[in-house]
Design a protein around this motif. Structure first.
Motif, mmCIF file in Angstrom:
data_model
loop_
_atom_site.group_PDB
_atom_site.id
_atom_site.type_symbol
_atom_site.label_atom_id
_atom_site.label_comp_id
_atom_site.label_asym_id
_atom_site.label_seq_id
_atom_site.Cartn_x
_atom_site.Cartn_y
_atom_site.Cartn_z
ATOM 1 N N VAL A 93 0.796 -1.191 0.021
ATOM 2 C CA VAL A 93 0.019 0.117 -0.020
ATOM 3 C C VAL A 93 0.772 1.221 0.078
ATOM 4 N N VAL A 94 2.054 1.367 0.753
ATOM 5 C CA VAL A 94 2.700 2.453 0.862
ATOM 6 C C VAL A 94 3.364 2.730 -0.343
ATOM 7 N N VAL B 252 -1.211 5.845 5.223
ATOM 8 C CA VAL B 252 -0.783 4.816 5.040
ATOM 9 C C VAL B 252 0.315 4.155 5.889
ATOM 10 N N ARG B 253 1.293 5.094 5.956
ATOM 11 C CA ARG B 253 2.630 4.595 6.691
ATOM 12 C C ARG B 253 2.010 4.423 8.241
ATOM 13 N N ARG B 254 1.279 5.143 8.793
ATOM 14 C CA ARG B 254 0.829 5.145 10.258
ATOM 15 C C ARG B 254 -0.007 3.807 10.445
ATOM 16 N N ARG B 255 -0.973 3.599 9.349
ATOM 17 C CA ARG B 255 -1.766 2.503 9.334
ATOM 18 C C ARG B 255 -0.848 1.203 9.275
ATOM 19 N N ASP B 256 0.192 1.294 8.481
ATOM 20 C CA ASP B 256 0.997 0.062 8.478
ATOM 21 C C ASP B 256 1.822 -0.292 9.568
ATOM 22 N N ALA B 257 2.406 0.883 10.300
ATOM 23 C CA ALA B 257 2.820 0.697 11.578
ATOM 24 C C ALA B 257 2.019 0.212 12.577
#
Length: 92
Positions: free
Chosen positions: A18-19, A69-74
């Motif tokens: 996604v990122v 999406v970076r925050r979601r992935d983390a």
């Protein structure tokens, strides 16, 4: 008229890069904006300035998307790590 009911459960959402996808799209929007800048007067003469500003808006929204999406992935990785840490304790 009968009410529609699903016959099976919906599948889990697909997870992918996604990122990388959002970053790639954002780069494309900014490249399109930069390619159109030399032709600014051409767009202005034909009342097509929205093309230029749409590309800039796409790039700006893409930056927000990258942050999201970076925050979601983390958060997903943290949740998976927490679930893995708690699993052995429950079995003991």
């Amino acid at each position: 008229m009968a009410k529609w009911t699903p016959r099976h459960e919906a599948p889990e959402p697909l997870e992918g890069p996604v990122v990388a996808t959002i970053t790639g799209g954002t780069i494309i929007w900014f490249v399109l904006f930069l390619v159109q800048i030399p032709f600014y007067s051409w767009f202005a003469d034909r009342d097509l300035m929205w093309w230029v500003w749409t590309c800039l808006a796409g790039g700006g929204l893409g930056l927000i998307g990258i942050w999201y999406v970076r925050r979601r992935d983390a958060a997903l990785k943290r949740a998976a790590a927490d679930a893995q840490d708690e699993a052995p304790r429950e079995d003991a």
